[in-house]
Design an enzyme around this catalytic site. Sequence first.
Site, PDB file in Angstrom:
ATOM      1  N   HIS A 184       0.856  -1.142   0.077  1.00 13.98           N
ATOM      2  CA  HIS A 184       0.007  -0.130  -0.002  1.00 13.98           C
ATOM      3  C   HIS A 184       0.668   1.326   0.113  1.00 13.98           C
ATOM      4  O   HIS A 184       0.558   2.181  -0.565  1.00 13.98           O
ATOM      5  CB  HIS A 184      -1.017   0.070   1.249  1.00 13.98           C
ATOM      6  CG  HIS A 184      -2.413  -0.560   0.998  1.00 13.98           C
ATOM      7  ND1 HIS A 184      -2.304  -1.893   0.897  1.00 13.98           N
ATOM      8  CD2 HIS A 184      -3.448  -0.174   0.709  1.00 13.98           C
ATOM      9  CE1 HIS A 184      -3.464  -2.564   0.773  1.00 13.98           C
ATOM     10  NE2 HIS A 184      -4.623  -1.274   0.480  1.00 13.98           N
TER      11      HIS A 184
ATOM     12  N   LYS B 287     -10.074  -7.843   8.124  1.00 11.65           N
ATOM     13  CA  LYS B 287     -10.635  -8.044   9.434  1.00 11.65           C
ATOM     14  C   LYS B 287     -10.517  -6.715  10.262  1.00 11.65           C
ATOM     15  O   LYS B 287      -9.527  -6.258  10.257  1.00 11.65           O
ATOM     16  CB  LYS B 287     -10.245  -9.389  10.294  1.00 11.65           C
ATOM     17  CG  LYS B 287      -8.575  -9.107  10.660  1.00 11.65           C
ATOM     18  CD  LYS B 287      -8.177 -10.538  11.251  1.00 11.65           C
ATOM     19  CE  LYS B 287      -6.697 -10.394  11.846  1.00 11.65           C
ATOM     20  NZ  LYS B 287      -6.204 -11.651  12.347  1.00 11.65           N
TER      21      LYS B 287
END
Length: 183
Positions: free
Chosen positions: A38, A103
């Site tokens: 990222h 999550k």
Amino acid sequence: MDKIMINTPLNDEICKKLKAGDQVLISGEIYTARDAAHLKLVKLIYDNETLPMDFSGQIIYYAGPSPARPGAVIGACGPTTSYRMDDLTAPLLEKGLKGMIGKGDREEKVVRSMKAHNAIYFAAIGGAGALIANSIKSNTIVAFEELGPEALRRLEVVEFPAIVVIDSEGNNLYQTEPDKYKK
């Protein structure tokens, strides 16, 4: 509850139909990327450089798969905690990203950006990486091979199990569901 079959790439119509709490089975291509990938992707965006893929309609799975045992496509491939990508999510949504799988809850700034770009956040079951790997049929490194498990990968999946936890309207199971179970 019936599971909803969806195929990638996602589009606005699919995203608008999916609601928090929907159980889905995803088939098609999804991509893995974690923190380090990222950072590299967002740097490319800020530097106006070419991205290694077109993010339009795509799903990023926050996972760093373990090495595959001989003859296997991939090792265990469970979700990682999503909040670590929160500061790096909006630029990818602006490039057309439509879904994320991980999550844990997301920050409000991510939810606002999801609503603005009609995107979905799915949860995969933490601790079930070996089971999830059964839905992965191919695994190809797209970019950042030097990052090892954190490289940007394209996975071909068949009936990858996930739950819509934050929908494109901002409905968030992490906020609505805990109260139902308090005594």
